[in-house]
Design a protein around this motif. Structure first.
Motif, short mmCIF file in Angstrom:
data_model
loop_
_atom_site.label_atom_id
_atom_site.label_comp_id
_atom_site.label_asym_id
_atom_site.label_seq_id
_atom_site.Cartn_x
_atom_site.Cartn_y
_atom_site.Cartn_z
N HIS A 377 0.83 -1.21 0.00
CA HIS A 377 0.00 0.00 0.00
C HIS A 377 0.86 1.26 0.00
O HIS A 377 0.47 2.28 -0.58
N ASN A 378 2.05 1.19 0.57
CA ASN A 378 2.95 2.35 0.52
C ASN A 378 3.49 2.55 -0.90
O ASN A 378 3.64 3.68 -1.37
N LEU A 379 3.77 1.44 -1.59
CA LEU A 379 4.26 1.53 -2.98
C LEU A 379 3.19 2.13 -3.89
O LEU A 379 3.51 2.85 -4.84
N LEU A 380 1.92 1.85 -3.60
CA LEU A 380 0.84 2.45 -4.39
C LEU A 380 0.84 3.97 -4.20
O LEU A 380 0.64 4.73 -5.16
N ARG A 384 1.53 6.99 -7.00
CA ARG A 384 0.68 8.17 -7.17
C ARG A 384 1.54 9.44 -7.13
O ARG A 384 1.36 10.34 -7.95
N LYS A 385 2.46 9.46 -6.17
CA LYS A 385 3.35 10.62 -6.03
C LYS A 385 4.18 10.81 -7.30
O LYS A 385 4.31 11.93 -7.82
N GLN A 386 4.72 9.69 -7.83
CA GLN A 386 5.54 9.78 -9.03
C GLN A 386 4.74 10.30 -10.22
O GLN A 386 5.23 11.13 -10.99
N SER A 387 3.51 9.82 -10.36
CA SER A 387 2.69 10.26 -11.50
C SER A 387 2.41 11.77 -11.42
O SER A 387 2.41 12.46 -12.44
N VAL A 388 2.21 12.28 -10.21
CA VAL A 388 1.97 13.73 -10.04
C VAL A 388 3.25 14.50 -10.36
O VAL A 388 3.22 15.53 -11.06
N GLU A 389 4.39 14.00 -9.87
CA GLU A 389 5.67 14.68 -10.12
C GLU A 389 6.03 14.67 -11.60
O GLU A 389 6.74 15.56 -12.08
#
Length: 456
Positions: A377-380, A384-389
């Motif tokens: 769940h942390n990797l998910l 999400r963070k990477q896609s926003v960045e």
């Protein structure tokens, strides 16, 4: 239609398909009961998970060393290792072997990695018959579907569904006797093993110290696929490595307990190359195709590389409330469920698959059952963070969060708009998400800040 829109449409359809939900609830219920029985073999299951996590993490951090050790030991017994950067290279090499062997038919045991590279389609386009020999895979092949689940390909089908399929495709007399259905498939498949020129498998584990490919199964079809044909090709992801054959006493029971609830699966085989002079059976030639296909890109991300520890047991799928509602086919990817949502954006592209990382309630159930303790769940969240960045967030979402951030940093701005305006904005922003199935969110007439001032 974009992948996201298709996903949302399919998810909604499946969520309200009561027959589908009943079938999945029944099949996963049987799995849950079996797993609880299987766990009784452990005096300390948590310690086993920690040991497995440590070993896999060490392997992934030193993958180059173990891959070279595997190649050296496998080649020493006459095996041939082929390194494939992506699916195109893997398919090209498989095609070259088929041409050299003048192969017209292939028997194939269950393998998710061949699904990943779409091998069946490639071979069939080249005029080669491909027969899935795992019963579940054979059923979905007959149904012209992709596997529904990492471990149980036909989990979405009831006994009646399978019986109707066999009547329609194999022209047998109608029956719902499970044993009769299995015997029908067995009879048809037996002749295929002896006729096929090539057998293709995946590999549950690669063993560096003996140069071996470890395969675990329940039906014996893997052994038949590697014994009768004169040529055996194993397609295996580079992350499937274990340091030693001695590690199997930990990993085989963990895989089987988490995957099917068994103490250990029925057939467990270690293949270390082609038939040796003193051996009575086995292939004349054996190839191992070591597939990268995006794995080294994930390896290059230290905070996410633990996803490569996955041993494909399927436990996270069976516990996931989202998977149990929307089903495996909705993901439209080789690897579904929580772990699929983690790795698919890295294997197949973040821009087209980032929505999968949002298909989670982040309840953490997947992390709690993972036999190698991947923090799924942390990797998910990190995906999400990477896609926003990477600038992939929806413009409306980006604007909404900018305004929300600005308002939250200023009490004056937050109090500026009346509650009715705030409620209207929320209703508009959430009309296709929250408000679609729920009552719209309504802001209280007075904020806590205003109430506090009045009280004072």
């Amino acid at each position: 239609m974009s992948k996201l829109k298709q996903f949302l449409q399919d998810a909604e359809t499946k969520s309200f398909d009561l027959n589908h939900r009943a079938t999945i609830r029944f099949n996963i219920g049987k799995y849950n009961a079996a797993v609880q029985r299987g766990l009784t073999q452990y005096t300390d299951h948590e310690l086993a998970r920690e040991r497995a996590s440590y070993i896999k993490t060490n392997v992934i951090n030193n993958l180059d060393k173990y891959l070279m050790e595997f190649e050296s030991n496998f080649a020493a017994r006459g095996g041939k290792v082929i390194w494939a950067r992506d699916s195109e290279e893997a398919l090209r090499e498989i095609g070259n072997i088929m041409k050299r062997k003048r192969a017209r038919s292939v028997v194939k045991s269950k393998s998710m990695i061949t699904e990943e590279i779409h091998m069946n389609d490639f071979l069939e386009k080249n005029g080669i018959e491909v027969v899935e020999t795992d019963l579940g895979e054979y059923i979905v092949q007959l149904a012209e579907q992709r596997p529904y689940h990492i471990v149980t390909p036909a989990m979405h089908m009831s006994k009646k569904d399978i019986a109707d399929l066999f009547v329609r495709k194999l022209k047998i007399a109608p029956t719902e006797d499970a044993q009769e259905l299995v015997l029908t498939a067995r009879k048809l498949l037996r002749a295929k093993y002896t006729a096929a020129e090539v057998g293709i498998t995946g590999g549950n584990f690669l063993l560096a110290d003996v140069g071996g490919v470890a395969i675990t199964e329940n039906e014996g079809n893997g052994r038949l696929s590697t014994t009768f044909p004169k040529t055996h090709i194993a397609v295996v992801g580079i992350e499937k490595m274990l340091p030693s054959i001695m590690d199997l006493d930990l990993f085989w029971p963990l895989l089987s307990t988490s995957g099917t609830g068994q103490n250990v699966t029925v057939y467990n085989t270690v293949l270390t190359g082609p038939r040796q002079p003193h051996e009575t059976d086995g292939p004349e030639e054996m190839y191992v195709i070591l597939l990268d296909n995006g794995r080294t890109e994930l390896l290059a991300l230290p905070e996410k590389r633990e996803a490569l520890n996955c041993i494909r047991c399927g436990a996270c799928l069976n516990i996931c409330p989202v998977y149990k509602n929307i089903g495996g086919h909705t993901y439209e990817s080789t690897y579904s469920g929580p772990i699929g949502s983690v790795i698919t954006p890295h294997l197949n592209g973040m821009s087209e698959n980032k929505h999968l990382s949002y298909a989670s309630s982040l309840c953490g159930a997947c992390t709690s059952v993972c036999p190698v303790k991947i923090n799924i769940h942390n990797l998910l969240l990190l995906n999400r963070k990477q896609s926003v960045e990477m600038g992939m967030a929806d413009k409306q979402e980006t604007t909404a969060f900018k305004l929300w951030t600005k308002a939250m940093k200023s009490r004056r701005l937050l109090n500026l708009a009346p509650a009715s305006i705030k409620s209207y904005v929320l209703k508009y922003v959430l009309k296709d998400t929250w408000s679609k199935r729920r009552e719209p969110l309504v802001v209280a007439p007075k904020s806590f800040n205003q109430l506090w001032k009045e009280r004072r």
